[in-house]
Design a protein around this motif. Sequence first.
Motif, PDB file in Angstrom:
ATOM      1  N   ASN A 123      18.455  95.009 -40.500  1.00 40.14           N
ATOM      2  CA  ASN A 123      17.660  95.346 -39.314  1.00 40.14           C
ATOM      3  C   ASN A 123      17.296  96.825 -39.269  1.00 40.14           C
ATOM      4  OD1 ASN A 123      17.582  92.768 -38.318  1.00 40.14           O
ATOM      5  ND2 ASN A 123      19.175  93.063 -36.792  1.00 40.14           N
ATOM      6  N   LEU A 124      17.965  97.632 -40.082  1.00 41.49           N
ATOM      7  CA  LEU A 124      17.706  99.068 -40.084  1.00 41.49           C
ATOM      8  C   LEU A 124      16.705  99.496 -41.152  1.00 41.49           C
ATOM      9  CD1 LEU A 124      21.335 100.201 -39.364  1.00 41.49           C
ATOM     10  CD2 LEU A 124      19.328 101.054 -38.135  1.00 41.49           C
ATOM     11  N   VAL A 125      16.182  98.544 -41.922  1.00 40.07           N
ATOM     12  CA  VAL A 125      15.243  98.909 -42.982  1.00 40.07           C
ATOM     13  C   VAL A 125      14.012  99.610 -42.402  1.00 40.07           C
ATOM     14  CG1 VAL A 125      13.674  98.011 -44.738  1.00 40.07           C
ATOM     15  CG2 VAL A 125      16.015  97.146 -44.599  1.00 40.07           C
ATOM     16  N   THR A 126      13.494  99.126 -41.276  1.00 34.49           N
ATOM     17  CA  THR A 126      12.277  99.722 -40.715  1.00 34.49           C
ATOM     18  C   THR A 126      12.498 101.149 -40.230  1.00 34.49           C
ATOM     19  OG1 THR A 126      11.303  97.580 -40.144  1.00 34.49           O
ATOM     20  CG2 THR A 126      10.483  99.496 -38.959  1.00 34.49           C
ATOM     21  N   PRO A 127      13.489 101.437 -39.370  1.00 32.75           N
ATOM     22  CA  PRO A 127      13.674 102.847 -38.982  1.00 32.75           C
ATOM     23  C   PRO A 127      14.036 103.749 -40.149  1.00 32.75           C
ATOM     24  CG  PRO A 127      15.445 101.479 -38.092  1.00 32.75           C
ATOM     25  CD  PRO A 127      14.405 100.556 -38.612  1.00 32.75           C
ATOM     26  N   ILE A 128      14.784 103.221 -41.133  1.00 28.26           N
ATOM     27  CA  ILE A 128      15.109 104.035 -42.306  1.00 28.26           C
ATOM     28  C   ILE A 128      13.835 104.380 -43.082  1.00 28.26           C
ATOM     29  CG2 ILE A 128      16.194 103.927 -44.579  1.00 28.26           C
ATOM     30  CD1 ILE A 128      18.550 102.470 -43.264  1.00 28.26           C
ATOM     31  N   THR A 129      12.976 103.403 -43.295  1.00 30.15           N
ATOM     32  CA  THR A 129      11.718 103.657 -44.002  1.00 30.15           C
ATOM     33  C   THR A 129      10.830 104.593 -43.200  1.00 30.15           C
ATOM     34  OG1 THR A 129      11.864 101.415 -44.921  1.00 30.15           O
ATOM     35  CG2 THR A 129       9.768 102.565 -45.170  1.00 30.15           C
ATOM     36  N   PHE A 154      30.626  86.070 -45.793  1.00 29.45           N
ATOM     37  CA  PHE A 154      29.912  86.085 -44.517  1.00 29.45           C
ATOM     38  C   PHE A 154      29.374  87.488 -44.206  1.00 29.45           C
ATOM     39  CE2 PHE A 154      30.129  86.656 -39.809  1.00 29.45           C
ATOM     40  CZ  PHE A 154      29.111  85.774 -39.471  1.00 29.45           C
ATOM     41  N   GLN A 155      28.101  87.547 -43.861  1.00 30.70           N
ATOM     42  CA  GLN A 155      27.407  88.786 -43.481  1.00 30.70           C
ATOM     43  C   GLN A 155      27.491  89.869 -44.552  1.00 30.70           C
ATOM     44  OE1 GLN A 155      28.428  90.073 -39.458  1.00 30.70           O
ATOM     45  NE2 GLN A 155      26.829  88.767 -38.627  1.00 30.70           N
ATOM     46  N   SER A 156      27.508  89.462 -45.789  1.00 32.16           N
ATOM     47  CA  SER A 156      27.391  90.449 -46.869  1.00 32.16           C
ATOM     48  C   SER A 156      25.945  90.457 -47.348  1.00 32.16           C
ATOM     49  CB  SER A 156      28.331  90.118 -48.024  1.00 32.16           C
ATOM     50  OG  SER A 156      27.982  88.868 -48.612  1.00 32.16           O
ATOM     51  N   ALA A 157      25.516  91.590 -47.861  1.00 34.09           N
ATOM     52  CA  ALA A 157      24.163  91.729 -48.393  1.00 34.09           C
ATOM     53  C   ALA A 157      24.160  92.924 -49.342  1.00 34.09           C
ATOM     54  CB  ALA A 157      23.155  91.941 -47.261  1.00 34.09           C
ATOM     55  N   PRO A 158      23.274  92.916 -50.330  1.00 29.18           N
ATOM     56  CA  PRO A 158      23.205  94.054 -51.274  1.00 29.18           C
ATOM     57  C   PRO A 158      22.519  95.249 -50.619  1.00 29.18           C
ATOM     58  CG  PRO A 158      21.493  92.467 -51.798  1.00 29.18           C
ATOM     59  CD  PRO A 158      22.307  91.859 -50.685  1.00 29.18           C
ATOM     60  N   ALA A 159      23.184  95.795 -49.616  1.00 32.22           N
ATOM     61  CA  ALA A 159      22.552  96.817 -48.774  1.00 32.22           C
ATOM     62  C   ALA A 159      22.168  98.066 -49.557  1.00 32.22           C
ATOM     63  CB  ALA A 159      23.482  97.174 -47.617  1.00 32.22           C
ATOM     64  N   VAL A 160      23.034  98.526 -50.448  1.00 29.71           N
ATOM     65  CA  VAL A 160      22.734  99.747 -51.202  1.00 29.71           C
ATOM     66  C   VAL A 160      21.456  99.577 -52.010  1.00 29.71           C
ATOM     67  CG1 VAL A 160      23.525 101.249 -53.072  1.00 29.71           C
ATOM     68  CG2 VAL A 160      25.122 100.548 -51.286  1.00 29.71           C
ATOM     69  N   GLU A 161      21.329  98.428 -52.691  1.00 26.61           N
ATOM     70  CA  GLU A 161      20.139  98.180 -53.498  1.00 26.61           C
ATOM     71  C   GLU A 161      18.895  98.052 -52.618  1.00 26.61           C
ATOM     72  OE1 GLU A 161      23.063  96.726 -53.919  1.00 26.61           O
ATOM     73  OE2 GLU A 161      23.573  97.674 -55.834  1.00 26.61           O
ATOM     74  N   ILE A 162      19.048  97.429 -51.452  1.00 27.41           N
ATOM     75  CA  ILE A 162      17.919  97.283 -50.530  1.00 27.41           C
ATOM     76  C   ILE A 162      17.432  98.651 -50.064  1.00 27.41           C
ATOM     77  CG2 ILE A 162      17.275  96.492 -48.210  1.00 27.41           C
ATOM     78  CD1 ILE A 162      19.124  94.072 -48.682  1.00 27.41           C
ATOM     79  N   MET A 163      18.372  99.542 -49.797  1.00 29.86           N
ATOM     80  CA  MET A 163      18.029 100.836 -49.198  1.00 29.86           C
ATOM     81  C   MET A 163      17.592 101.894 -50.211  1.00 29.86           C
ATOM     82  SD  MET A 163      18.438 100.179 -46.042  1.00 29.86           S
ATOM     83  CE  MET A 163      19.372  99.148 -44.882  1.00 29.86           C
ATOM     84  N   LYS A 164      17.900 101.725 -51.473  1.00 36.64           N
ATOM     85  CA  LYS A 164      17.599 102.778 -52.457  1.00 36.64           C
ATOM     86  C   LYS A 164      16.140 103.223 -52.453  1.00 36.64           C
ATOM     87  CE  LYS A 164      21.328 102.521 -55.858  1.00 36.64           C
ATOM     88  NZ  LYS A 164      21.744 102.108 -57.220  1.00 36.64           N
ATOM     89  N   PRO A 165      15.166 102.320 -52.410  1.00 38.65           N
ATOM     90  CA  PRO A 165      13.770 102.787 -52.464  1.00 38.65           C
ATOM     91  C   PRO A 165      13.313 103.535 -51.215  1.00 38.65           C
ATOM     92  CG  PRO A 165      13.967 100.460 -53.061  1.00 38.65           C
ATOM     93  CD  PRO A 165      15.253 100.854 -52.425  1.00 38.65           C
ATOM     94  N   VAL A 166      14.044 103.416 -50.101  1.00 34.32           N
ATOM     95  CA  VAL A 166      13.571 103.994 -48.839  1.00 34.32           C
ATOM     96  C   VAL A 166      14.534 105.041 -48.285  1.00 34.32           C
ATOM     97  CG1 VAL A 166      12.140 102.029 -48.199  1.00 34.32           C
ATOM     98  CG2 VAL A 166      14.561 102.035 -47.542  1.00 34.32           C
ATOM     99  N   THR A 167      15.401 105.581 -49.135  1.00 35.62           N
ATOM    100  CA  THR A 167      16.322 106.632 -48.714  1.00 35.62           C
ATOM    101  C   THR A 167      16.323 107.755 -49.741  1.00 35.62           C
ATOM    102  OG1 THR A 167      18.163 105.521 -49.838  1.00 35.62           O
ATOM    103  CG2 THR A 167      17.910 105.095 -47.476  1.00 35.62           C
ATOM    104  N   LYS A 168      16.845 108.892 -49.319  1.00 36.64           N
ATOM    105  CA  LYS A 168      17.071 109.983 -50.269  1.00 36.64           C
ATOM    106  C   LYS A 168      18.335 109.732 -51.082  1.00 36.64           C
ATOM    107  CE  LYS A 168      16.071 114.230 -49.285  1.00 36.64           C
ATOM    108  NZ  LYS A 168      16.103 115.588 -48.674  1.00 36.64           N
TER     109      LYS A 168
END
Length: 731
Positions: A123-129, A154-168
């Motif tokens: 849910n934080l992908v949009t504000p992070i981007t 339960f409630q696990s996700a590859p968050a680091v990989e998801i966020m890499k393109p949109v974070t420093k």
Amino acid sequence: MSQTAWKDHLNGSAEMASKAAAQKYMNTFKDETAAHIIYSKLLEHDVSVVNGYSGGAILPLLDQFHHAHPRHGEDKRIRWITNSNESSAGHVAEGIAKSSVEEKDGMLAAGIVVATSGPGATNLVTPITDAMCDGVPLIVLCGQAATTAPQDAFQSAPAVEIMKPVTKWSYQIKNAAEVPFAMDYAFYISRHGRPGPVFIDLPKDLQIQSLTEELISNFLDGLGTYNTDGDMEYNMKHDDEFVRLIPDTTAIHLGGAQEGLSFQVNELGELQSVESGHDAYHLDHHYTNTIYSGVEYTNIYDENDERKTGKLDEDGGLMKEMTDMIKNAKRPFIIAGQGANDSSEELMELAETLQIPVATTLHALGTFDERHPLATNMLGMHGHATPNYLIQECDLLLCIGSRFDDRITGRPSDFIPAARQAAQEGRGGVIHVDVRFSENAKQVKPDYFVHSTGKKFLQSINAAIRANPPTDTARTKEWIEKKHSLEAEFPIKINQYPAEKYTIQDDEGNSHDVMRSKMCCQSVIHEMDKQLLASGKIDDAIFSTGVGIHQMAAAQLVTWTQPRQMLSSGSLGTMGVSLGYCMGAKLANPGKICISIDGDGSFNMTFTELKTIGEEKIPVKLLILDNESQMMVEYWQRLFHDERYIAVRNKSPKYTTLAAAFDIKSIYCESMEELPEKMREFLEDYDDEPVLFHVRIERTPCLPMVAPGQPLDNMILVDEDFEVDLSAAPS
């Protein structure tokens, strides 16, 4: 370890000294859990407010914020705010960051978000981007399933990989020993260079892991090395090692092989960044106060006969060339971007000394006070006509802290033709100032690229001009006269509607005929601006917007007087941000008047934050301009799709009823005759509580506008039908 003992270690091998310093640093947090360390680091970095939402995977860290936690005692506590969802928490944190400046270094403060794993993170992908696109320092701390949990828990996700393109920087903690380094690195990376978001993934079991002496010892013994001799293959093989020693130095490398920086631990046990390389990544985080000329850089190590470099503040060389060009230009023009927000006084001195017109970008509105006669206001796609016409005719363009976004340049091939011609004739051109070396010639090739901050550049140029002022003090006289004539010829026009007769009933049931006039978005914003100017409160106001017609009308019609006064989503164009931005601005600036200017389309996306405003009693002012339409997109459909309107009409709720459900005061207005008094009530009568102002307006486009694919000075000035280039798809 005492300071004397620490110095003794420095007299030994570099590796021993580096490890000793790292041990001293980690010993500060010995026997604390990772969650405890994170909270301590937030305090250390002067965080006062954290936004977020709960969830099982983040409970150990969340517990640190409870007022009854035994860690607190009489110590300072961080204010915790529970938002209606994680995305809104991110936008509130952005609002805090956009409007906060740290006194110790004059840089933007980082906004902090805490959320759980899985959907909490996604849910934080949009504000992070959004933060990445607009250069907003943000630190996002999310829970993760335990390292011992089965795959697809339960409630696990590859968050680091998801966020890499949109974070420093995006990273998952491997043990508690990394946490002190990771938190300091997160604050540094998010705030330095061009600011941006950082994501840290926190497995639940590691949040409760204690930083024991044994863990510290094992961590230090396991530290690998980062080679600076060009052996990138070796470095990449060990890229998963976040903390590494640098051979033959006392420095520690933090981050990845290709995107990482060097730090040293000082005698106080604090991490301090040190310059350790001249690759593009280092040069994007450590500006060098260097002037470059003559080369369109694709590789900073390329050497040829045209390549020239010099330093700011030097007596001759490129500094003198550049200063003389600025002093001698007859039609100079300044674009002040976000990178000039901390240098209003210096910008004013240069503009007044040399009589140079100044335009601002969306994120720099207010950096140059628009009450000043040299102000031309915002330029670009929905900018004022005056700066768009002037920039195309200027012989010298100074772009300070802006990256030449496509919304500024229009069709690139037709951008600044007069300045390009002046450069060929040796009497003008382009000077581009940016802290990121990678912006050199990225969009527009400059004649001089200054790798520095806007403030340092302006201080240096002003000092040089004071030491040797220009002899021709009237050289820009005709240029300024042209500016004034353009402003008189092409003002922002506001639709006026004739009064119509309506029959209304009073409280006693009696019918009366009244004359009422409809309103447009521009007329409402103009009235608000007029009242704030008349009351003398415009300097104390911070405004946020969503995305759409109301956003551009606000940019055009509010009189911007202070830096960081306009909080808006630029590059990503994120609808729904205004409410969160405004809340964040008020939390960070309690003495300011914080006004959200929103459209119904944007507001409908995030109005659940009324819950948070009502609970926390955050005294924001919410102006909703309701035309039951996403008018900016509707206008594109009118121009490019033969008026086939789809997905652009809204059925708005009764916003006053919605406000009442959250115990928030509200006002409603639907005619021009009522507007002045109701606007006064909105602005003046609710200083200590939130208030919502629902204004019903007509559907009108936001003009002037540069059509997609057109030169910057080919502007649509009036609302009439015309042919467009159907191949230039709008966005």
